[in-house]
Write a protein that holds these residues in place. Sequence first.
Motif, short mmCIF file in Angstrom:
data_model
loop_
_atom_site.label_atom_id
_atom_site.label_comp_id
_atom_site.label_asym_id
_atom_site.label_seq_id
_atom_site.Cartn_x
_atom_site.Cartn_y
_atom_site.Cartn_z
N SER A 3 21.89 6.74 -11.42
CA SER A 3 20.92 7.26 -12.39
C SER A 3 20.21 6.10 -13.10
N ASP A 4 20.99 5.12 -13.55
CA ASP A 4 20.39 3.96 -14.25
C ASP A 4 19.37 3.27 -13.35
N GLU A 5 19.73 3.11 -12.09
CA GLU A 5 18.81 2.42 -11.16
C GLU A 5 17.51 3.21 -11.01
N LYS A 6 17.66 4.52 -10.87
CA LYS A 6 16.46 5.35 -10.66
C LYS A 6 15.58 5.36 -11.92
N THR A 7 16.22 5.50 -13.08
CA THR A 7 15.43 5.55 -14.32
C THR A 7 14.72 4.21 -14.54
N HIS A 8 15.46 3.14 -14.29
CA HIS A 8 14.87 1.80 -14.47
C HIS A 8 13.67 1.63 -13.54
N ALA A 9 13.80 2.04 -12.30
CA ALA A 9 12.70 1.89 -11.34
C ALA A 9 11.49 2.73 -11.77
N PHE A 10 11.76 3.92 -12.29
CA PHE A 10 10.68 4.82 -12.74
C PHE A 10 9.92 4.17 -13.90
N TYR A 11 10.67 3.67 -14.88
CA TYR A 11 10.03 3.00 -16.02
C TYR A 11 9.23 1.77 -15.54
N ALA A 12 9.89 0.96 -14.73
CA ALA A 12 9.26 -0.30 -14.29
C ALA A 12 7.93 -0.03 -13.58
N ALA A 13 7.87 1.07 -12.82
CA ALA A 13 6.65 1.39 -12.07
C ALA A 13 5.49 1.72 -12.99
N HIS A 14 5.77 2.00 -14.27
CA HIS A 14 4.71 2.37 -15.20
C HIS A 14 4.25 1.20 -16.07
N ILE A 15 4.92 0.06 -15.97
CA ILE A 15 4.53 -1.09 -16.80
C ILE A 15 3.09 -1.49 -16.45
N GLY A 16 2.29 -1.68 -17.51
CA GLY A 16 0.89 -2.07 -17.30
C GLY A 16 -0.06 -0.89 -17.32
N ARG A 73 3.56 11.55 -21.81
CA ARG A 73 3.54 12.91 -21.26
C ARG A 73 4.68 13.09 -20.27
N ASN A 74 4.95 12.06 -19.46
CA ASN A 74 6.01 12.20 -18.46
C ASN A 74 7.34 11.58 -18.95
N TYR A 75 7.58 11.70 -20.21
CA TYR A 75 8.89 11.49 -20.84
C TYR A 75 9.44 10.07 -20.76
N ILE A 76 8.55 9.09 -20.71
CA ILE A 76 9.01 7.70 -20.83
C ILE A 76 9.10 7.38 -22.32
N ARG A 77 10.24 6.83 -22.71
CA ARG A 77 10.42 6.49 -24.12
C ARG A 77 9.71 5.17 -24.40
N VAL A 78 8.95 5.16 -25.49
CA VAL A 78 8.09 4.03 -25.79
C VAL A 78 8.40 3.53 -27.20
N GLU A 79 8.33 2.21 -27.37
CA GLU A 79 8.66 1.64 -28.67
C GLU A 79 7.47 0.85 -29.22
N ALA A 130 13.57 1.52 -23.65
CA ALA A 130 12.19 2.01 -23.84
C ALA A 130 11.22 0.94 -23.34
N LEU A 131 9.96 1.34 -23.12
CA LEU A 131 8.93 0.34 -22.81
C LEU A 131 8.17 0.03 -24.10
N LYS A 132 7.79 -1.24 -24.24
CA LYS A 132 7.06 -1.63 -25.46
C LYS A 132 5.63 -1.10 -25.39
N ALA A 133 5.14 -0.63 -26.53
CA ALA A 133 3.77 -0.09 -26.57
C ALA A 133 2.80 -1.15 -27.07
N ILE A 134 1.65 -1.24 -26.39
CA ILE A 134 0.57 -2.10 -26.89
C ILE A 134 -0.56 -1.14 -27.26
N LEU A 135 -0.90 -1.09 -28.56
CA LEU A 135 -1.92 -0.12 -28.99
C LEU A 135 -3.27 -0.46 -28.39
N LEU A 136 -4.02 0.56 -28.01
CA LEU A 136 -5.35 0.31 -27.41
C LEU A 136 -6.43 0.58 -28.44
#
Length: 454
Positions: free
Chosen positions: A380-393, A414-420, A448-454
């Motif tokens: 589960s950790d591997e899958k969640t990590h890969a899912f998050y990582a694919a959204h970086i950027g 929207r797709n439930y990635i936790r953001v900080e 969580a992934l770090k948020a950069i405000l736009l």
Amino acid sequence: MIDTSAFQGKTAKYYTLGCKLNFSETSTFGRLLQDMGVRTAEKEERADICLINTCSVTEVADHKCRQAIHRMVRENPGSFVVVTGCYAQLKPDYVARIDGVDLVLGSNEKADLVQYLSNAWATRDGTARNAAGGNGALHEFHSVRTKDITSFQPSCSRGNRTRYFLKVQDGCNYFCTYCTIPYARGFSRNPTIASLVEQARRAAAEGGKEIVLTGVNIGDFGETTHERFIDLVRALDGVEGISRFRISSLEPDLLTDELIDYCAGSRAFMPHFHIPLQSGSDEVLRLMHRRYDTALFAHKIRLIKEKMPDAFIGVDVMVGCRGERPELFEECYEFLDSLPVTQLHVFPYSERPGTSALSIPYVVADKDKKARSNRLLKLSDEKTHAFYAAHIGQEAEVLFEKAARGKAMHGFTRNYIRVELSAREAREEFDNQLLRVRLGEFNHAGTALKAILL
Ligand code: SF4
């Protein structure tokens, strides 16, 4: 009309165990008591009323319920102690005998909490009873037969300022061999679509932006009103002001292709699914009396990903149930490994008295259950990590939640990635706001992934 004047100025404490549905119901109890003039006691304050909403999903849950009741009684001497929920429904006599418990409400009775509480309160001598060591509990529990549990307590509660939990269904008709929920909560039942839309509108009027649909077997919606779940989804999608709906869980056989298709093009239903698989072995699924096989499950996952490539898919898995021989667990592991799911919620099987699973002879040792859990949690950790990582950027819309002053803020895409959002950039006015951000690297804790405000 119930006379509740005796409750004016009293204080209450609430303790909830178990699922989102229980939390949502406790929050409704809190609102009902508040309407009677009862305020929530401070943490250190002794409460006049203690309400414990219990769960009985595993042996461990039962144990935690007993601990919670004893703790509430000990920390609030002389308090009027009410116990309700699944454990109270399944073990009413046991709960009623616990020292200090004053009122036990079964699943049918909890919908009339105010009435039962008022009656019991009028005849009580709480201090004497608790001081004398209890055993005088009123036992408002009329039957353990599933078919007799028919009441429906409406509930749309505010988890925090941003998220509401709307109870759309209660009970279950499925009788999986390991599960006691139908005995505790009764058969499947639901309110009308019109009443649920009205509750959603009220949540929107209070400023709510996100609603999570809760229930025991949500996809079975319609047993009472003969309406369809997809029509509920369509109607809610039209509620102005609510930007996001999530469905807390849907049985695979009730997650229709039509519903997946609708969610893919909907205004406010998020690309986020939570589906109980329980086992990735067809033989184990048969032993569990689940109503689908792995082929159907795999089809649903592929269809979701085809229509919504970015969808977050959480999957419940139970390990170590009776009959799960080592090679069947390996089948389960391989199956899950092969699927593009995002997160596994892993539960070790727990023996429940009265369930038909107890007649399956093959028993998995505790140490093997633990080892199987650990393997799935790692997957589960591997899958969640890969899912998050694919959204970086990528750019994303985040609904931010309240944070203590000077602390980082959190929210979900929207797709439930936790953001900080760092404490430096966090602002009070971002609470309950939808903001566009760019998703950065993982935060320090990797949660969580770090948020950069736009
Ligand atoms: S679907 Fe099965 S596991 Fe879920 S509540 Fe109903 S009986 Fe229990």
